[in-house]
Write a protein that holds these residues in place. Structure first.
Motif, PDB file in Angstrom:
ATOM      1  N   LEU A 121       0.796  -1.130  -0.227  1.00  0.00           N
ATOM      2  CA  LEU A 121      -0.074   0.102  -0.049  1.00  0.00           C
ATOM      3  C   LEU A 121       0.689   1.295  -0.069  1.00  0.00           C
ATOM      4  O   LEU A 121       0.656   2.044  -0.861  1.00  0.00           O
ATOM      5  N   ALA A 124       2.372   1.669  -3.326  1.00  0.00           N
ATOM      6  CA  ALA A 124       1.302   2.330  -4.367  1.00  0.00           C
ATOM      7  C   ALA A 124       1.438   3.514  -4.300  1.00  0.00           C
ATOM      8  O   ALA A 124       1.240   4.396  -5.134  1.00  0.00           O
ATOM      9  N   LYS A 125       1.430   4.189  -3.225  1.00  0.00           N
ATOM     10  CA  LYS A 125       1.350   5.751  -2.917  1.00  0.00           C
ATOM     11  C   LYS A 125       2.793   6.497  -3.427  1.00  0.00           C
ATOM     12  O   LYS A 125       2.485   7.545  -3.859  1.00  0.00           O
ATOM     13  N   VAL A 133      -3.252  -3.198  -9.592  1.00  0.00           N
ATOM     14  CA  VAL A 133      -3.249  -4.188  -8.152  1.00  0.00           C
ATOM     15  C   VAL A 133      -3.923  -5.191  -8.408  1.00  0.00           C
ATOM     16  O   VAL A 133      -5.109  -5.320  -8.590  1.00  0.00           O
ATOM     17  N   PHE A 147      -6.105   1.027  -1.643  1.00  0.00           N
ATOM     18  CA  PHE A 147      -5.521   0.975  -2.656  1.00  0.00           C
ATOM     19  C   PHE A 147      -6.260   1.857  -3.730  1.00  0.00           C
ATOM     20  O   PHE A 147      -5.449   2.515  -4.442  1.00  0.00           O
ATOM     21  N   TYR A 150      -5.552   5.406  -3.850  1.00  0.00           N
ATOM     22  CA  TYR A 150      -4.489   6.155  -4.479  1.00  0.00           C
ATOM     23  C   TYR A 150      -4.315   5.950  -5.825  1.00  0.00           C
ATOM     24  O   TYR A 150      -3.522   5.815  -6.494  1.00  0.00           O
ATOM     25  N   ALA A 152      -5.134   3.284  -7.903  1.00  0.00           N
ATOM     26  CA  ALA A 152      -4.837   1.971  -8.344  1.00  0.00           C
ATOM     27  C   ALA A 152      -6.175   1.252  -8.818  1.00  0.00           C
ATOM     28  O   ALA A 152      -7.307   1.478  -8.148  1.00  0.00           O
ATOM     29  N   VAL A 154      -7.953  -2.048  -8.814  1.00  0.00           N
ATOM     30  CA  VAL A 154      -7.676  -3.396  -7.864  1.00  0.00           C
ATOM     31  C   VAL A 154      -8.559  -4.470  -8.421  1.00  0.00           C
ATOM     32  O   VAL A 154      -9.523  -4.250  -8.916  1.00  0.00           O
TER      33      VAL A 154
END
Lengths: 257, 304
Positions: A121, A124-125, A133, A147, A150, A152, A154
């Motif tokens: 996590l 990812a930021k 993801v 997630f 930010y 993403a 998922v």
């Protein structure tokens, strides 16, 4: 000098079955921590001698806090789960090297499994470009909404099909015909091994964060080793997960165990 | 009485240490990882991780298992070999005002002798002969459990080096005093005891041993009573200095070993729980001495 610090617990709550989220006032650790690094937490009960290495899930430099998401797997983590907000816990960190962030990659793929998901996590930021993801769980997912926050995209796979795709994460990736410029991964060894094999075939560079039973966490006991190929690939050495890792390039790792 | 009045000096095999505190081999590397936690100048000596004649890869993982008040390890003496050690670690440690004790490992007598010989002309202070590692199948443990072999390896290593020689004894024997007497006959200038006890743990869910090596060396506070008893027994029958170790984590622990007859005290597994453990032990010894008006450790050594 570095030292074990007593950190105030700001939050310690159950977020899924047996999984807790703990936020610590970090006394400056947040400022120097990077995605993929870990913290040693120490038990109060003296018979539990060794620190528990827990990966950093989120770093908040502004508020000087660190979030750890951990599973209760034994007496030590059970003890942590009973700590009340406002109490202190002994901690040492950040430890290990963390992920090597490749800023020029345009399409990042993150692959996580089970309790290997939390350190991804914070990663990812910190990534530039598109982030896709893939997360695999036995039954119940964690941190999905975080997630998404930010930016993403998922995808979830569960073994029992109770959420998302029924099956493992690699099957889902194959089904979606995933492609990208780099893979960052953390999770159980069989998952890492399978994804690494697939990544090699697709010629996508991949970083893996490994786990092994540790004693010290600072590179002294030489307990937490994994087989890493030499530069010329002709031989291999046992490298320390705590100090040389925990993140390695997947093509350096010998996956025989 | 204050800290400056204390005489903490001890003599180990003819070498004077400014205080009795050293490290147990394999729990402190060559000190590099600890320089960010403590002032290495404060230690009487650093006892480094075992060194062999050529690089050793060590055993497969898992190598670590926690136990009640202790732990098991089956590292298997992974080390880069004596030549790398001489090149990298001796210059590092020589920057500090502390004595260097080099633990040496081997599978055969010629291997032990080769390491001892290579260290002979280097700037180290003492050699600690490891004849008791439970994690190395050949040599290792056999040398430490048979009095004849223990005496022979000690004599041969002694012939190959000019450095004073300490022999580290295994607790995994019926009568440790027999081995102690044998290595002294072979020429040992001092003794270290104890090495780890052999132990195991089983993962009942996987129905397999936790350690890949099945068994490993048991260390930590849980073994302290056994270690103390053995130091006491050996101190009664030998006249060479002893470095006592096994579960020492506090000054009080160290004082117990000194009263049982130890000259030096080594901090081992406690370094994994607390990177400042050596300093805490040293400060604890000083506090005890001040509180009890003891000027020199001679006043309490071997009083039991």
């Amino acid at each position: 000098m570095r030292e074990i610090k007593k950190l105030i617990v700001l939050e310690n709550k159950l977020i899924s079955s047996n999984i807790y989220s703990m936020v610590l006032q970090s006394k400056g650790l947040a400022k120097i921590s990077k995605p993929g690094q870990f913290i040693n937490l120490y038990c109060r009960e003296g018979s539990r001698l060794l620190p528990r290495p827990i990966s950093i899930c989120e770093i908040n430099k502004l508020e000087d806090t660190i979030k750890l998401v951990y599973a209760v797997v034994g007496a030590g983590t059970k003890e942590f789960s009973n700590i009340k907000v406002g109490e202190k816990i002994e901690a040492l960190g950040p430890l290990g090297n963390g992920f090597i962030i490749e800023k020029d990659k345009t399409k990042n793929i993150i692959v996580g499994g089970g309790i290997g998901v939390p350190p991804l996590l914070e990663l990812a930021k910190n990534l530039n470009g598109e982030i896709e993801v893939y997360l695999g769980f036995r039954s119940k997912s964690i941190l999905i909404e975080d997630f998404k926050k930010y930016g993403a995209k998922v995808h979830v796979a569960t073994e029992d099909g109770s959420e998302g795709f029924k099956g493992n994460v690699l099957e889902l990736m194959k089904k979606n015909n995933v492609n990208g410029s780099i893979i960052y991964s953390c999770g159980p060894k069989p998952m890492l091994k399978a994804v690494a094999k697939w990544a090699k075939k697709k010629n996508i560079p991949m970083q893996v964060s490994l786990e092994e039973r540790m004693a010290c966490g600072i590179g002294v006991c030489v307990g937490c080793v994994c087989k890493i190929k030499d530069k010329n690939q002709s031989d291999w050495q046992y490298k320390k997960v705590c100090k040389d890792g925990p993140v390695f390039w997947s093509d350096e790792v010998i996956w025989d165990e | 009485m204050n800290k400056d009045d204390l005489d903490l000096r001890v003599k180990i095999a003819g070498v004077e240490l400014k205080n009795p505190v050293t490290t147990a081999s394999g729990t402190f590397g060559s000190g590099r990882e600890f320089k960010e936690f403590i002032d290495l100048n404060a230690l009487g000596a650093v006892t480094v991780k075992g060194v062999s004649s050529v690089p050793w890869k060590g055993n497969p993982a898992p190598r670590i298992a926690e136990t009640y008040g202790g732990m098991l390890n089956s590292v298997g003496l992974q080390n880069p070999g004596v030549e790398e050690f001489i090149k990298n670690d001796i210059p590092f440690l020589r920057q500090y005002d502390t004595k260097i004790i080099v633990n040496i490992a081997g599978r055969t007598i010629p291997e032990y002798c080769d390491v001892a010989e290579k260290l002979s002309n280097t700037d180290i202070d003492l050699i600690e002969l490891n004849i008791s590692c439970p994690n190395v199948k050949e040599g290792g443990v056999a040398f430490g459990t048979d009095p004849k072999m223990a005496e022979e390896v000690t004599r041969e290593v002694k012939r190959h080096t000019k450095k004073p020689l300490i022999v580290k004894l295994s607790p995994n024997v019926t009568d440790i005093t027999n081995i102690a007497k044998a290595v002294i006959k072979g020429g040992a200038d001092g003794l270290s005891l104890i090495n780890t006890l052999i132990g195991m743990r089983i993962d009942i869910n996987r129905r397999k041993p936790i350690l890949a090596n099945v068994v490993g060396g048991f260390s930590g506070p849980a073994i302290k009573p056994v270690a103390l008893r053995m130091v006491y027994q050996v101190a009664k029958v030998v006249s060479v200095p002893i470095i006592g170790m096994g579960g020492i984590a506090t000054g009080e622990d160290a004082i117990e070993f000194i009263m049982a007859g130890a000259s030096g005290v080594a901090v081992g597994t406690a370094n994994f729980r607390n990177p400042r453990a050596t300093i805490d032990v040293l400060n604890g010894i000083k506090e005890y001495m001040i509180k009890n008006k003891i000027k020199s450790l001679k006043e309490i050594r071997g009083i039991i």
